[in-house]
Design an enzyme around this catalytic site. Sequence first.
Site, PDB file in Angstrom:
ATOM      1  N   LYS B  72      -2.072  -2.139 -11.515  1.00  0.00           N
ATOM      2  CA  LYS B  72      -1.835  -1.865 -10.094  1.00  0.00           C
ATOM      3  C   LYS B  72      -2.651  -2.847  -9.262  1.00  0.00           C
ATOM      4  CE  LYS B  72      -1.867   2.033  -6.806  1.00  0.00           C
ATOM      5  NZ  LYS B  72      -2.160   3.481  -6.627  1.00  0.00           N
ATOM      6  N   SER B 148       1.520   6.460  -4.869  1.00  0.00           N
ATOM      7  CA  SER B 148       1.465   5.068  -4.476  1.00  0.00           C
ATOM      8  C   SER B 148       1.588   4.084  -5.644  1.00  0.00           C
ATOM      9  CB  SER B 148       0.142   4.796  -3.751  1.00  0.00           C
ATOM     10  OG  SER B 148      -0.951   4.948  -4.629  1.00  0.00           O
ATOM     11  N   SER B 172      -1.051   9.979  -6.922  1.00  0.00           N
ATOM     12  CA  SER B 172      -0.444   8.644  -6.971  1.00  0.00           C
ATOM     13  C   SER B 172      -0.156   8.082  -8.363  1.00  0.00           C
ATOM     14  CB  SER B 172      -1.321   7.640  -6.216  1.00  0.00           C
ATOM     15  OG  SER B 172      -1.151   7.785  -4.828  1.00  0.00           O
TER      16      SER B 172
END
Lengths: 92, 468
Positions: B72, B148, B172
């Site tokens: 990420k 997210s 997330s």
Amino acid sequence: MDVRRIATLSRLELSDAEVDAFTGQLDAILGHIEQLSALDVTGIEPTAYPMPIAAPMRDDTPWQSLPQQALLQNAPDQAQQQVRVPKVVADA
Amino acid sequence: MSLSHTSITALRSLLSKGEVSPVQIVDDLLAQTSQRDGEIGAFLSLDAERIRAAAAQADLSLPLGGIPIAIKDNINALDEPCTCGSKFLAENYRSPYDAGVIKKLRAGGAILFGRTNMDEFAMGSATENSALRVTQNPSAPGHIPGGSSGGSAAAVAAHFAPAALGSDTGGSIRQPASHCGIVGLKPSYGRVSRYGLVAFASSLDQIGPMTRTVEDAALLLQVMAGHDPLDSTSLPVAVDDYLGGLRDGVKGLRIGMPKEYFAEGLDPAVREATMAAVAKLEAQGASVVEISLPHTEYAVATYYIIAPAEASSNLSRFDGVRYGHRASQPADILSLYQQSREEGFGPEVKRRILLGTYVLSSGYYDAYYNKAQKVRTLIRRDFTEAFERVDVIVSPVAPSPARKMGECSNPLEDYLADVCTIPVNLAGLPAISVPLPVQGLPIGLQIIAPHLQEALLLRVAQAVESGE
């Protein structure tokens, strides 16, 4: 919420259109948050971290740090091995 | 089956027998990605040359030797970009150091495989708040991947990588895993180092693995977990063996179903899939009891005070001075801060900074922030009391499957959909989303365990995945 005042505290130079849009949106969110006022929390200790552990202390001795050049490579403006910004003191 | 469809565990077996090489694996994944990522949008950057070079040098004797893992884009890795999905960091930032988990992945032999898209600074649950790219759900075209960590979930679901790292502040990792039909594990607060994770809300954030099998999540956590002297909130306690007891089953375990998580408004397909999974656990010898977590209704409100408050403080570092975007012609130092932030941040980040600054401001601190911290204690206590009666808790991950892209009309609507995942972060507990066998849009089951009981969590997840 006085969005313009909070924006100044937040160091955000919002446009008028943003102030209008955020005011309605943030008031709706605060309206939801308002439900907490119904809850009695007398005598309840606050939780800052989910698993309270004593703040760990370390020895006050110099330790590894990143090389100056590695950090300066990301600076938007630099001079003489330092980060450069506009003048921060007023003229005499 | 191509290499890109193979689990980490199976790839490790092929590698150790010499049947494939790490270079073959990354070439296969790079081919998949270059064919299909234009449509999916999982990655923000992918340096094929660097990846091939790392693959050529992989040490196969290590636990993750030769295994590519997508990262990420809010976890720092030396000399790589770290945009956080924001224009603020997209221009020229390169990480000057490795995050704690990146050091552990490298020491475990893993190959860093690209940087995945995300909601800006991890604020969102659809990846639609990324300032840089649109991501769609590989398992449900036209639908959001969740967020997210939507790029990480999409990369794994689309078979671009066998695993990815995500971060989870209010759901997330688990929610995009559920929406994309993969496994997503949020470890206990303190189980994994946050050093080098760009902080959103420091008392809630945790990095975790996103994989296609429960066993792969266990394998990855085994490498990632443990104390880091550079994160004083990472716990100095031994890491359990997550693989040894993985298939011990659920016989005799007590499983709690919190009635507040099955309230009105739950999508019928989610309810049906969840109940079917619970019935299967019961058939495998677990006992199921209804429990109550009475302060659940206050969790979203509590979270939307605490998380923005911490974010407003954490994001004050983005001032245009040392890194990231700087306004071109500021008249003075104050304008430099204000214009750089105004130009660099997107609307959701600004909303949360404003909200956080407001609840911390003079005259409002006690009514909002201090109050929320006390309610957080009540939410934490709900779980402590529940775990006196049950071993693990199961629930939906999200009240509905992935919505269509572009269909969120106001921010509060998406906030309220985080009701099943947020309490877990407030309490600092480990939880996982495991995909359920469904027709139609993917649906995950959330399992929640007591603090540091990841081995138990994974064991129950394995039983759900096996699904007998």
